[in-house]
Write an enzyme that holds these catalytic residues in place. Structure first.
Site, PDB file in Angstrom:
ATOM      1  N   ASP A  91      24.495 -10.732  -8.451  1.00  0.00           N
ATOM      2  CA  ASP A  91      25.042 -10.243  -9.722  1.00  0.00           C
ATOM      3  C   ASP A  91      26.057  -9.128  -9.459  1.00  0.00           C
ATOM      4  OD1 ASP A  91      24.583  -7.841 -11.811  1.00  0.00           O
ATOM      5  OD2 ASP A  91      24.502  -9.752 -12.864  1.00  0.00           O
ATOM      6  N   THR A 158      19.536 -15.689 -11.762  1.00  0.00           N
ATOM      7  CA  THR A 158      18.624 -16.628 -11.096  1.00  0.00           C
ATOM      8  C   THR A 158      18.547 -17.957 -11.841  1.00  0.00           C
ATOM      9  OG1 THR A 158      16.702 -15.611 -12.212  1.00  0.00           O
ATOM     10  CG2 THR A 158      17.269 -14.801 -10.019  1.00  0.00           C
ATOM     11  N   LYS A 192      11.641 -23.046 -14.483  1.00  0.00           N
ATOM     12  CA  LYS A 192      12.767 -23.500 -15.299  1.00  0.00           C
ATOM     13  C   LYS A 192      14.070 -22.827 -14.892  1.00  0.00           C
ATOM     14  CE  LYS A 192      10.877 -22.765 -19.411  1.00  0.00           C
ATOM     15  NZ  LYS A 192      10.641 -22.845 -20.875  1.00  0.00           N
ATOM     16  N   LYS A 201      20.516 -21.496 -26.892  1.00  0.00           N
ATOM     17  CA  LYS A 201      20.076 -20.811 -25.691  1.00  0.00           C
ATOM     18  C   LYS A 201      19.377 -21.787 -24.743  1.00  0.00           C
ATOM     19  CE  LYS A 201      17.462 -16.828 -24.044  1.00  0.00           C
ATOM     20  NZ  LYS A 201      18.589 -16.310 -23.251  1.00  0.00           N
TER      21      LYS A 201
END
Length: 429
Positions: A91, A158, A192, A201
């Site tokens: 990030d 992630t 997930k 979303k």
């Protein structure tokens, strides 16, 4: 902590003992490996159809790893396989804060690596970000199995890297190093992956757990206060729906955890251990979501729509907290909580400096959110509600009038903080 196919799970320090999980009565029958052909090819009758039955065993590790970037600690260099080449996706903000430590670590461990710095927040959590990662994987010339990608960042990062790895050659391993509280206790521990699509979303995604997740609470020291609260909302979710003792810890120490950013020994470790353990305990028997009644969906019935429409005003955990506040009032109206319990919940949310109300919590938006959730849960609401503090149940009969009434009472409570605002004139069985 390891998460493996067998039902027995090892304990986490500071977490409650985990009994063997019973088989769910509505779970699909276990797959029997084999190939069944219609016809009798061995005796000259042509086969006209086939049924293939197989199963993929899944095992992945989640473990607390203090000092993960200490040059003397080999855990990250060896995560997911023997040391070798690594593509590291980090990030952008994390790179500003910790990039020098990451470079020093990889050099000390003798890792041949390239770094890809990715801007990662909810507004850019799209397939474009996934394609950026896939392009770098291609340019790096990553091998299919032996060179896991390392993802260093929060839940958005992630999720993006996980989706890219699930798609690249259909399955490339990756390692997660969550750097936010919500990553440590929620986004970084499950199976997930996903990105946003249109106004929805995580509408695009896969199930592709990281082979190894290394949790180092030291990263939380550089988070701002609001992002600590953001993660505390997901910890509160676990407490409300399945762990009364965790709720008590948050009542007594939640504000201190905000102040110390989980850096004081003792309570912080206990809270993190219980939260991660509770999350994995719910996920492990139903990792692929064959059963759509999931306690960990608490706070995620209305929040996906509210969060996306409020962007960038609400963080994910803040939207979840608003959802939990609303359904706390629904549970109170139904007699699932008493007034004292509902007051404790709402006051703890305030103490954790989380919102309990947002202007989008109005009847039209809530009705649209519920309709989308029903589609997501295959035609039924399957709405988790708290039953007391530390337990939950599911309902399928929430209607617009009840929802509007609960939202109105919550709005009044948010403005006045009074018990009378949420108590109402009666309860519903």
């Amino acid at each position: 902590m390891s998460l493996t196919h067998p039902q027995r799970r090892p304990a986490v320090p500071g977490a409650p003992a985990a009994p063997d999980a019973p088989a769910a009565p509505d779970a699909p029958a276990a797959h029997v490996h084999g190939l069944h052909a219609t016809g009798d090819p061995a005796n000259g009758a042509p086969a006209t159809g086939w049924t293939v039955a197989t199963a993929l065993p899944v095992s992945y590790r989640v473990r607390f790893t203090p000092g993960v970037l200490d040059p003397r600690n080999p855990a990250l260099a060896r995560a997911g396989g023997p040391p070798g080449r690594r593509l590291v996706v980090v990030d952008a903000r994390v790179h500003e804060l910790h990039g020098h430590r990451l470079r020093r670590y990889l050099a000390a461990q003798g890792v041949e690596y390239e770094t890809h710095v990715l801007l990662a927040h909810e507004q850019v959590k799209t397939m474009d970000a996934v394609f950026q990662v896939a392009d770098r994987m291609d340019a790096f010339g990553i091998s299919r199995r032996g060179e896991p990608v390392i993802a260093v960042g929060g839940g958005v990062l992630t999720d993006v890297v996980g989706l890219a790895c699930s798609l690249y050659r259909r399955s490339t391993p990756f390692v997660r190093v969550p750097t936010t509280l919500i990553g440590l206790v929620d986004a970084g521990v499950g199976a997930k992956t996903g990105v946003n699509h249109g106004r929805h979303k995580n509408r695009l995604g896969t199930y592709h757990p990281a082979v190894d997740t290394l949790l180092d609470p030291a990263f939380l020291a550089t988070l701002d206060r609001r992002h600590i609260g953001n993660g505390l909302a997901e910890i509160l979710k676990v407490a409300l729906i399945k762990d009364e003792n965790l709720f008590g810890l948050l009542e007594r120490h939640g504000h201190d955890l905000l102040d110390t950013r989980f850096q004081s020994p003792g309570t912080g470790a206990a809270v993190l251990g219980r939260a991660v353990h509770g999350m994995l305990q719910e996920l492990q028997p139903n990792l692929w979501e064959h059963r759509l009644e999931r306690l960990m969906d608490y706070g995620h019935s209305f929040s996906p729509t509210v969060e996306m429409r409020a962007l960038p005003e609400l963080l994910h955990g803040e939207a979840v907290c608003v959802d939990m506040a609303l359904t706390t009032v629904v549970a109170l109206r139904r007699g699932l909580l008493d007034t004292g319990q509902a007051e404790r919940v709402l006051r703890l949310m305030r103490r954790l400096e989380l919102p309990v109300w947002h202007p989008l919590m109005e009847p039209v938006t809530l009705a649209e959110a519920l309709a989308d959730t029903v589609r997501h849960r295959d035609g039924r609401q399957r709405l988790p509600l708290p039953r007391g503090i530390g337990a939950g149940l599911f309902v399928d009969d929430l209607d617009g009038a009840e929802l509007a009434d609960a939202a109105g009472r919550l709005r009044t409570w948010a403005a006045t903080g009074g018990a009378d605002a949420v108590r109402g004139s009666g309860t519903r069985a």
